[in-house]
Design a protein around this motif. Structure first.
Motif, PDB file in Angstrom:
ATOM      1  N   ALA A 119       0.844  -1.205   0.000  1.00  0.00           N
ATOM      2  CA  ALA A 119       0.000   0.000   0.000  1.00  0.00           C
ATOM      3  C   ALA A 119       0.876   1.251   0.000  1.00  0.00           C
ATOM      4  N   TYR A 120       1.960   1.200   0.795  1.00  0.00           N
ATOM      5  CA  TYR A 120       2.887   2.331   0.850  1.00  0.00           C
ATOM      6  C   TYR A 120       3.511   2.571  -0.521  1.00  0.00           C
ATOM      7  N   THR A 239      -5.602  -1.141 -10.033  1.00  0.00           N
ATOM      8  CA  THR A 239      -4.654  -1.654  -9.045  1.00  0.00           C
ATOM      9  C   THR A 239      -5.223  -1.522  -7.644  1.00  0.00           C
ATOM     10  N   LEU A 240      -5.820  -0.346  -7.378  1.00  0.00           N
ATOM     11  CA  LEU A 240      -6.379  -0.087  -6.053  1.00  0.00           C
ATOM     12  C   LEU A 240      -7.482  -1.068  -5.712  1.00  0.00           C
ATOM     13  N   THR A 241      -8.367  -1.315  -6.681  1.00  0.00           N
ATOM     14  CA  THR A 241      -9.464  -2.244  -6.434  1.00  0.00           C
ATOM     15  C   THR A 241      -8.908  -3.604  -6.045  1.00  0.00           C
ATOM     16  N   ILE A 244      -7.492  -3.417  -2.456  1.00  0.00           N
ATOM     17  CA  ILE A 244      -8.498  -3.310  -1.415  1.00  0.00           C
ATOM     18  C   ILE A 244      -9.271  -4.626  -1.276  1.00  0.00           C
ATOM     19  N   THR A 245      -9.487  -5.322  -2.395  1.00  0.00           N
ATOM     20  CA  THR A 245     -10.144  -6.631  -2.321  1.00  0.00           C
ATOM     21  C   THR A 245      -9.306  -7.600  -1.493  1.00  0.00           C
ATOM     22  N   PHE A 250      -8.312 -10.635   3.501  1.00  0.00           N
ATOM     23  CA  PHE A 250      -7.359 -11.121   4.496  1.00  0.00           C
ATOM     24  C   PHE A 250      -7.762 -10.698   5.911  1.00  0.00           C
ATOM     25  N   PHE A 251      -8.172  -9.448   6.057  1.00  0.00           N
ATOM     26  CA  PHE A 251      -8.452  -8.958   7.400  1.00  0.00           C
ATOM     27  C   PHE A 251      -9.827  -9.351   7.903  1.00  0.00           C
TER      28      PHE A 251
END
Ligand code: NAG
Length: 315
Positions: A119-120, A239-241, A244-245, A250-251
């Motif tokens: 993410a960074y 890429t963002l989608t 975030i998926t 995972f979380f």
């Protein structure tokens, strides 16, 4: 002397999915296929990134490191679980059980840090594109990968140190496919209230810190993407989608299991399969299907493979 008295449990029974033998056979085949697909998909990503010089960038290195951790995450327990479906007596030794807890937390912790690193990396690429090359050097990328392993190991050791010395004397039935901390602590024959709180704060701190960092970076990225609408945005959005998926997948299960760890939900069992089997399979699918560079690199790899095969056939 006391140790011998206390540690009356030499092995734990893994209850897993109980059911008739037809069902066991079905699970055996089902999870074998899944596990093969995980190995194939993730190794293909690692191979593609390593063999294609155009993909030697921090983003793809982090992606292939994520694939590698996914292989680890699905390998520390799944093969044993698959073999257990064929056995009547599903047991695991005390040391084996502790090892499973250790590896689960190393790999899951490492994966969390790696997701933050990814993410960074996207944050720098999208919000500070002019400084990307200087901020995200390969050295920094390697540093982030090493950090994810070190943090994973430290987190796991801190969890285990107060578990291995617990006295186990009574029931030894773990109602899951592999040993996870909340289920095993429950079996100790002492009052584990303080330990449960410690475990929750330890895993909770790890997960919450990563989650908040992810939330912040994605929020900043999304705000930036909204403000500047240009050609590169569509790609950034795809890429963002994908990111975030993966993060949600995972979380989601982690938060479920560790936020209500001492309830008897059989939901926990399903979720523990979710993050050791389904998430590692989804990552390659999500990251490769939506990614043009990855797809063309794979085609190139396939072409090379075909050439080699032809050469072998000719000779
Ligand atoms: C992980 O990332 C490093 C770069 O930081 C790279 O050299 C290495 O090949 C990657 N490992 C895998 C398995 O992709």
């Amino acid at each position: 002397m006391d140790q011998a008295n206390f540690s009356g449990v030499a092995e734990f029974m893994l209850l897993g999915l109980s059911g008739t033998s037809e069902f066991q056979l079905f699970y055996f085949l089902f999870f074998t296929v899944f596990y093969m697909a995980i190995l194939l998909g993730n190794f293909l990503i690692v191979l593609t990134v390593i063999s294609e010089p155009a993909l030697h960038t921090p983003m793809y290195f982090l992606l292939s490191n994520l694939s590698f951790i996914d292989v680890c995450l699905s390998t520390f327990a799944t093969p044993k679980m698959i073999a257990d479906f064929l056995l009547e007596h599903k047991s695991i030794s005390f040391d084996g059980c502790m090892a499973q807890i250790f590896f689960l937390h190393v790999f899951a912790g490492g994966e969390m840090v790696l997701l933050v690193a990814m993410a960074y990396d996207r944050y720098v690429a999208i919000c500070k594109p002019l400084h990307y090359a200087t901020i995200m050097s390969l050295q920094k990328c390697t540093g982030l990968v090493v950090a994810s392993w070190v943090i994973g190991i430290l987190h796991s050791l801190s969890q285990l140190t107060f578990t291995v010395n617990l006295p186990f004397c009574g029931p030894n039935e773990v109602d899951s496919f592999f040993c996870d901390l909340p289920l095993v602590i429950k079996l100790a024959c002492v009052d584990t209230y303080v330990l449960e709180i410690m475990m929750l704060s330890d895993s909770g701190l790890m997960a919450m810190t990563s989650f908040i960092l992810l939330l912040i970076s994605y929020t900043v990225i999304l705000v930036t993407v909204r403000r500047h609408s240009s050609a590169g945005i569509a790609k950034a959005r795809a890429t963002l989608t994908a990111h975030i998926t993966v993060v949600t997948l995972f979380f989601g299960p982690c938060i479920f299991i560790y936020a209500w760890p001492f309830s008897n939900f059989s939901v926990d069992k399903i979720l523990s399969v979710f993050y050791t089997v389904f998430t590692p399979l989804l990552n390659p699918i999500i990251y490769t299907l939506r990614n043009k560079e990855m797809k063309s690199a794979m085609q190139k790899l396939r072409g090379q493979f075909m050439n080699v095969r032809q050469l072998l056939q000719l000779s």
